[in-house]
Motif scaffolding. Structure first.
Motif, PDB file in Angstrom:
ATOM      1  N   ASP A  77       0.837  -1.202   0.000  1.00 23.84           N
ATOM      2  CA  ASP A  77       0.000   0.000   0.000  1.00 23.84           C
ATOM      3  C   ASP A  77       0.874   1.256   0.000  1.00 23.84           C
ATOM      4  O   ASP A  77       2.102   1.173  -0.033  1.00 23.84           O
ATOM      5  CB  ASP A  77      -1.009  -0.029   1.167  1.00 23.84           C
ATOM      6  CG  ASP A  77      -0.376   0.267   2.518  1.00 23.84           C
ATOM      7  OD1 ASP A  77       0.863   0.436   2.579  1.00 23.84           O
ATOM      8  OD2 ASP A  77      -1.127   0.346   3.503  1.00 23.84           O
ATOM      9  N   ALA A  78       0.217   2.409   0.024  1.00 23.03           N
ATOM     10  CA  ALA A  78       0.933   3.678  -0.107  1.00 23.03           C
ATOM     11  C   ALA A  78       1.922   3.894   1.037  1.00 23.03           C
ATOM     12  O   ALA A  78       2.900   4.640   0.902  1.00 23.03           O
ATOM     13  CB  ALA A  78      -0.069   4.828  -0.167  1.00 23.03           C
ATOM     14  N   GLU A  79       1.671   3.244   2.169  1.00 21.07           N
ATOM     15  CA  GLU A  79       2.580   3.407   3.309  1.00 21.07           C
ATOM     16  C   GLU A  79       3.676   2.348   3.337  1.00 21.07           C
ATOM     17  O   GLU A  79       4.407   2.234   4.317  1.00 21.07           O
ATOM     18  CB  GLU A  79       1.768   3.345   4.613  1.00 21.07           C
ATOM     19  CG  GLU A  79       0.849   4.544   4.800  1.00 21.07           C
ATOM     20  CD  GLU A  79      -0.266   4.268   5.799  1.00 21.07           C
ATOM     21  OE1 GLU A  79       0.062   4.026   6.980  1.00 21.07           O
ATOM     22  OE2 GLU A  79      -1.431   4.265   5.400  1.00 21.07           O
ATOM     23  N   GLY A  80       3.761   1.563   2.264  1.00 18.07           N
ATOM     24  CA  GLY A  80       4.812   0.561   2.185  1.00 18.07           C
ATOM     25  C   GLY A  80       4.499  -0.717   2.944  1.00 18.07           C
ATOM     26  O   GLY A  80       5.377  -1.550   3.147  1.00 18.07           O
ATOM     27  N   ARG A  81       3.252  -0.859   3.378  1.00 14.47           N
ATOM     28  CA  ARG A  81       2.880  -2.069   4.109  1.00 14.47           C
ATOM     29  C   ARG A  81       2.413  -3.143   3.117  1.00 14.47           C
ATOM     30  O   ARG A  81       1.907  -2.821   2.045  1.00 14.47           O
ATOM     31  CB  ARG A  81       1.730  -1.774   5.095  1.00 14.47           C
ATOM     32  CG  ARG A  81       2.044  -0.692   6.080  1.00 14.47           C
ATOM     33  CD  ARG A  81       0.841  -0.367   6.941  1.00 14.47           C
ATOM     34  NE  ARG A  81      -0.309   0.059   6.131  1.00 14.47           N
ATOM     35  CZ  ARG A  81      -1.454   0.488   6.658  1.00 14.47           C
ATOM     36  NH1 ARG A  81      -1.611   0.531   7.971  1.00 14.47           N
ATOM     37  NH2 ARG A  81      -2.452   0.870   5.876  1.00 14.47           N
ATOM     38  N   ILE A  82       2.563  -4.389   3.518  1.00  9.98           N
ATOM     39  CA  ILE A  82       2.038  -5.476   2.703  1.00  9.98           C
ATOM     40  C   ILE A  82       0.643  -5.790   3.215  1.00  9.98           C
ATOM     41  O   ILE A  82       0.448  -6.027   4.418  1.00  9.98           O
ATOM     42  CB  ILE A  82       2.972  -6.693   2.750  1.00  9.98           C
ATOM     43  CG1 ILE A  82       4.255  -6.320   2.002  1.00  9.98           C
ATOM     44  CG2 ILE A  82       2.304  -7.919   2.145  1.00  9.98           C
ATOM     45  CD1 ILE A  82       5.310  -7.358   2.017  1.00  9.98           C
ATOM     46  N   VAL A  83      -0.324  -5.738   2.306  1.00  6.67           N
ATOM     47  CA  VAL A  83      -1.723  -5.843   2.727  1.00  6.67           C
ATOM     48  C   VAL A  83      -2.488  -6.835   1.856  1.00  6.67           C
ATOM     49  O   VAL A  83      -2.055  -7.190   0.758  1.00  6.67           O
ATOM     50  CB  VAL A  83      -2.434  -4.464   2.661  1.00  6.67           C
ATOM     51  CG1 VAL A  83      -1.742  -3.455   3.562  1.00  6.67           C
ATOM     52  CG2 VAL A  83      -2.495  -3.941   1.225  1.00  6.67           C
ATOM     53  N   HIS A  84      -3.612  -7.280   2.376  1.00  5.21           N
ATOM     54  CA  HIS A  84      -4.566  -8.089   1.621  1.00  5.21           C
ATOM     55  C   HIS A  84      -5.915  -7.405   1.782  1.00  5.21           C
ATOM     56  O   HIS A  84      -6.412  -7.264   2.895  1.00  5.21           O
ATOM     57  CB  HIS A  84      -4.612  -9.512   2.192  1.00  5.21           C
ATOM     58  CG  HIS A  84      -5.522 -10.443   1.449  1.00  5.21           C
ATOM     59  ND1 HIS A  84      -6.886 -10.457   1.617  1.00  5.21           N
ATOM     60  CD2 HIS A  84      -5.243 -11.409   0.534  1.00  5.21           C
ATOM     61  CE1 HIS A  84      -7.402 -11.396   0.829  1.00  5.21           C
ATOM     62  NE2 HIS A  84      -6.431 -11.990   0.170  1.00  5.21           N
ATOM     63  N   ARG A 173       0.194  -7.072   7.050  1.00  6.60           N
ATOM     64  CA  ARG A 173       1.290  -7.908   7.542  1.00  6.60           C
ATOM     65  C   ARG A 173       2.012  -7.170   8.666  1.00  6.60           C
ATOM     66  O   ARG A 173       2.397  -6.020   8.524  1.00  6.60           O
ATOM     67  CB  ARG A 173       2.274  -8.210   6.412  1.00  6.60           C
ATOM     68  CG  ARG A 173       3.356  -9.161   6.848  1.00  6.60           C
ATOM     69  CD  ARG A 173       4.187  -9.640   5.659  1.00  6.60           C
ATOM     70  NE  ARG A 173       5.023 -10.750   6.075  1.00  6.60           N
ATOM     71  CZ  ARG A 173       6.356 -10.670   6.212  1.00  6.60           C
ATOM     72  NH1 ARG A 173       6.986  -9.547   5.943  1.00  6.60           N
ATOM     73  NH2 ARG A 173       7.047 -11.722   6.619  1.00  6.60           N
ATOM     74  N   GLY A 174       2.184  -7.849   9.786  1.00 11.08           N
ATOM     75  CA  GLY A 174       2.832  -7.237  10.952  1.00 11.08           C
ATOM     76  C   GLY A 174       1.821  -7.118  12.073  1.00 11.08           C
ATOM     77  O   GLY A 174       0.619  -7.008  11.834  1.00 11.08           O
ATOM     78  N   ALA A 175       2.320  -7.173  13.310  1.00 15.61           N
ATOM     79  CA  ALA A 175       1.434  -7.085  14.470  1.00 15.61           C
ATOM     80  C   ALA A 175       0.857  -5.682  14.564  1.00 15.61           C
ATOM     81  O   ALA A 175       1.498  -4.707  14.161  1.00 15.61           O
ATOM     82  CB  ALA A 175       2.204  -7.424  15.741  1.00 15.61           C
TER      83      ALA A 175
END
Ligand SMILES: [Zn+2]
Length: 289
Positions: A77-84, A173-175
């Motif tokens: 995503d735009a914040e560099g997070r891995i998302v579903h 992804r990530g706590a």
């Protein structure tokens, strides 16, 4: 400057490179798989027990959910997070619309229910990543998916958003960052016991569960003046936890002796002319909290 690994390469690194057995991954995620051998084939049939091995999600009350996700559906995503991002309920409805007894519809419904359970009961979220030939959801004649590669993501995931009305979700992804944090969350290692020097020079160990319970009780507002705590860059609400009767005076490290304060009130409780009066006020506040 050293080159930072981008989320794109992180996403690429997550692509499963081997095919592990579902039972092994569910066990590795910390779930009890003893019931898998509960069939006529016993232990020998555990890994291929049809009651479990085709499921897309595994739920253990009080513990965790383990979701099967297609690696190809993950995004940065735009914040560099891995998302579903998706909607398991909608997936299920598309399947149900094609007729009753559809196993894909039932499995998708169970995915949606698992997200609800995880939110309600604060369960950990783990993810098995799949790669292979994915069935096209919108093609009624598509053949069943074929998983060719499958591994457990070593990182926990969190539910960033879930719309209870529609079933739309955002998994990250990530706590999840703690919703409420205090001065010790910043000073200590995340998750570790907080140790900090008091003014007296003595070192007291504070029970992180007590601080957590008090911050939760405060709902993010100073329990003395009712002002909301400020929001940190990661979205967590910051207040300071304060032992009403200090630990060095023998005050217990229990929720009945700890109050969540805004930084200003906290400093005043330590250094203000009104410190003694504040202590009495805090005792009264916590007594009814
Ligand atoms: Zn305050």
């Amino acid at each position: 400057m050293p080159e930072q690994p981008s989320a794109t390469s992180e996403l690429e690194a997550l692509r499963p490179a081997r095919k592990d057995r579902v039972i092994d991954l569910v066990r590795a995620a910390g779930l009890d798989v003893s019931d898998w051998s509960n069939s006529s084939r016993g232990e020998a049939g555990a890994a291929t027990n049809p009651k479990y091995c085709y499921e897309w999600v595994f739920v253990e009350a009080g513990n965790a959910i383990v979701l099967n996700l297609w690696h190809v559906l993950l995004a940065e995503d735009a914040e560099g997070r891995i998302v579903h991002r998706g909607n398991f309920r909608e997936d299920a409805e598309i399947q149900y619309a094609r007729g009753r007894g559809n196993p894909w519809g039932l499995r998708a419904t169970r995915l949606d229910a698992a997200l609800q359970a995880a939110l309600r009961d604060d369960l950990a979220v783990r993810v098995i990543l799949n790669a292979g030939v994915r069935r096209d959801r919108d093609d009624p004649d598509a053949e069943a998916s074929k998983v060719e590669l499958r591994t457990l993501d070593p990182e926990p995931w969190s539910i960033g958003a879930y719309d209870a009305a529609t079933g739309k979700h955002l998994l990250i992804r990530g706590a999840a960052p703690p919703a409420f944090v205090d001065q010790f969350s910043i000073d200590s290692d995340p998750g570790g016991a907080s140790v900090r020097s008091e003014q007296t020079g003595s070192v007291f160990v504070r029970n992180p569960k007590v601080r957590e319970a008090v911050l939760k009780r405060s709902c993010g507002r100073c329990e003395h003046c009712d002002e909301p705590g400020f929001r940190r860059a990661d979205g967590a609400i910051y207040l300071e936890t304060h032992h009403i009767v200090p630990l060095h005076e023998g005050g217990p490290d229990l929720i009945g002796n700890v109050i969540a304060l805004c930084p200003n009130d906290h400093r005043e409780a330590h250094y203000g002319e009104a410190a003694a009066a504040l202590r009495l006020r805090f005792i009264a506040i916590v007594a009814v909290a």
